[in-house]
Design a protein around this motif. Sequence first.
Motif, PDB file in Angstrom:
ATOM      1  N   UNK A   1      -3.081  16.372 -26.952  1.00 43.74           N
ATOM      2  CA  UNK A   1      -2.931  16.017 -28.166  1.00 43.74           C
ATOM      3  C   UNK A   1      -1.806  14.970 -27.800  1.00 43.74           C
ATOM      4  N   UNK A   2      -1.633  13.755 -29.112  1.00 40.41           N
ATOM      5  CA  UNK A   2      -0.856  12.622 -29.057  1.00 40.41           C
ATOM      6  C   UNK A   2      -0.301  12.738 -30.169  1.00 40.41           C
ATOM      7  N   UNK A   3       1.046  12.219 -30.306  1.00 42.53           N
ATOM      8  CA  UNK A   3       2.287  12.564 -31.093  1.00 42.53           C
ATOM      9  C   UNK A   3       2.318  11.459 -31.757  1.00 42.53           C
ATOM     10  N   UNK A   4       2.907  11.134 -32.778  1.00 37.97           N
ATOM     11  CA  UNK A   4       3.387   9.939 -33.645  1.00 37.97           C
ATOM     12  C   UNK A   4       4.435   9.236 -33.074  1.00 37.97           C
ATOM     13  N   UNK A   5       3.723   7.402 -32.883  1.00 30.86           N
ATOM     14  CA  UNK A   5       4.755   6.750 -32.099  1.00 30.86           C
ATOM     15  C   UNK A   5       4.287   6.262 -30.522  1.00 30.86           C
ATOM     16  N   UNK A   6       3.810   7.121 -30.141  1.00 34.00           N
ATOM     17  CA  UNK A   6       2.965   7.377 -28.895  1.00 34.00           C
ATOM     18  C   UNK A   6       2.624   6.069 -28.052  1.00 34.00           C
ATOM     19  N   UNK A   7       2.817   5.487 -26.669  1.00 34.40           N
ATOM     20  CA  UNK A   7       2.283   4.464 -26.188  1.00 34.40           C
ATOM     21  C   UNK A   7       1.442   4.756 -25.106  1.00 34.40           C
ATOM     22  N   UNK A   8       0.533   4.433 -24.841  1.00 38.88           N
ATOM     23  CA  UNK A   8      -0.232   4.866 -23.799  1.00 38.88           C
ATOM     24  C   UNK A   8      -0.731   3.497 -22.821  1.00 38.88           C
ATOM     25  N   UNK A   9       0.020   3.475 -22.025  1.00 39.28           N
ATOM     26  CA  UNK A   9      -0.516   2.027 -20.878  1.00 39.28           C
ATOM     27  C   UNK A   9      -2.057   1.751 -20.191  1.00 39.28           C
ATOM     28  N   UNK A  10      -2.170   0.205 -20.288  1.00 42.90           N
ATOM     29  CA  UNK A  10      -4.001   0.559 -19.760  1.00 42.90           C
ATOM     30  C   UNK A  10      -3.635   0.711 -18.078  1.00 42.90           C
ATOM     31  N   UNK A  11      -4.914   1.677 -18.058  1.00 48.94           N
ATOM     32  CA  UNK A  11      -6.001   2.057 -16.994  1.00 48.94           C
ATOM     33  C   UNK A  11      -5.442   3.431 -16.854  1.00 48.94           C
ATOM     34  N   UNK A  12      -5.164   4.618 -17.684  1.00 45.29           N
ATOM     35  CA  UNK A  12      -4.079   5.657 -17.781  1.00 45.29           C
ATOM     36  C   UNK A  12      -4.898   6.392 -17.700  1.00 45.29           C
ATOM     37  N   UNK A  13      -4.612   7.286 -17.067  1.00 41.08           N
ATOM     38  CA  UNK A  13      -5.688   9.015 -17.193  1.00 41.08           C
ATOM     39  C   UNK A  13      -4.929   9.567 -17.958  1.00 41.08           C
ATOM     40  N   UNK A  14      -5.502  10.138 -18.284  1.00 42.78           N
ATOM     41  CA  UNK A  14      -4.809  11.423 -19.226  1.00 42.78           C
ATOM     42  C   UNK A  14      -5.010  13.290 -18.761  1.00 42.78           C
ATOM     43  N   UNK A  15      -4.685  13.623 -18.187  1.00 50.49           N
ATOM     44  CA  UNK A  15      -5.574  14.734 -17.748  1.00 50.49           C
ATOM     45  C   UNK A  15      -5.964  15.235 -19.197  1.00 50.49           C
ATOM     46  N   UNK A  16      -6.941  16.618 -19.230  1.00 49.35           N
ATOM     47  CA  UNK A  16      -7.657  18.187 -20.024  1.00 49.35           C
ATOM     48  C   UNK A  16      -5.647  18.294 -20.628  1.00 49.35           C
TER      49      UNK A  16
END
Lengths: 177, 188
Positions: free
Chosen positions: B128-143
Amino acid sequence: MAPIRDKFTIHSKAIVCQDVELKGDITIGSGTIVHPKATIFAIAGPIVIGSSCIIEEGAIIVNRRKEVMRIGDDNLFEIGCRIESPTVGDFNTISTRARVHHTVRIGSYCVVGAGCLLVPTEDEILDDYTVVYGPAAERRKWSGRGKVQEADLRRKHAEYLREMLPKFNRLRRGDGT
Amino acid sequence: MDPPIYYSKAEFIETDTGNKVSRRATIAGPQNIILGGKTIISSGAIIRGDLRRTGPGHAVVISLGRYCLVGEGCVMRPPYKTYRGNFNYYPMKIGDHVHIGANSVVEAATIGNHVEIGKNCVIGKFTIIKDCAKIADNTIVPPNTVIPALSLFAGSPGRFIEDLPESTQEMVEAQTKQFYTRFQPLER
């Protein structure tokens, strides 16, 4: 090198989407699901895939060796992974964007985590229940807890896909039919 | 203003609401996908609308808001799990002004508004990604990760790096709108 001769043997109960790139001598077992945009290349030797495997979109399976590449049953190859290992056992999970080199033989019940690179220079065998994780490809042993649940999920997943994929995608048949 | 980004007119299909969808994108089950308008789907993207929730009636699998961008070679597919012994895929909802970089794999459950996702990211199932968040390049977000509003996540596994300024919403909104106007067809 002799030119690659295409020979696809696809089991009548396997689900292979039309939009899949196949090259060389490939055998796909019963109940195996190949999503669209997956790639299976048998460059040198043939590839034999067992039953009830799930190969997701963008997954690449390559055999660069002369010997037969054997993939067991109930394996899950997630989005964009790349597998070149000569043998793969049963019930393995190769996660999203993982890469396994041709020097690694995979046992059974192994998990290769998302984005892991498994590229040793020397030949090695990944023992049963090995979990490879993190950016440095660290290893641990899985205790085997929740194995039944995991197997159940895999079975239901395959069952669901066997029912749903043909409704939305064109399927590919083997040479025989 | 930055120079326009040209694309060949033959490659993209433009809908009445201004969505631009590449002919080279793989879209399975389009009847289950909703595009909010002025959304761009680049070439090589794979969107899986066929993995729908079982049950009667019409099911929305993937809904994208307005001014979204799905980068080249992105894979968007809904997450799955077993719940009370039944296996199912679950719908994926994406808000407005969301940019997803090239070659990212997204299996999130919900993505809020004004979210930026970099290149080569892997967003795990049911994230779940909330408003106005930022994920940088090459990021691995776990389940099953929950990414709070106005935060920057990076690394493998993706971790909190810093808070983003409160002006992020306006910045991203202006940026996504500008990107859409810059994305122009080239005649000939």
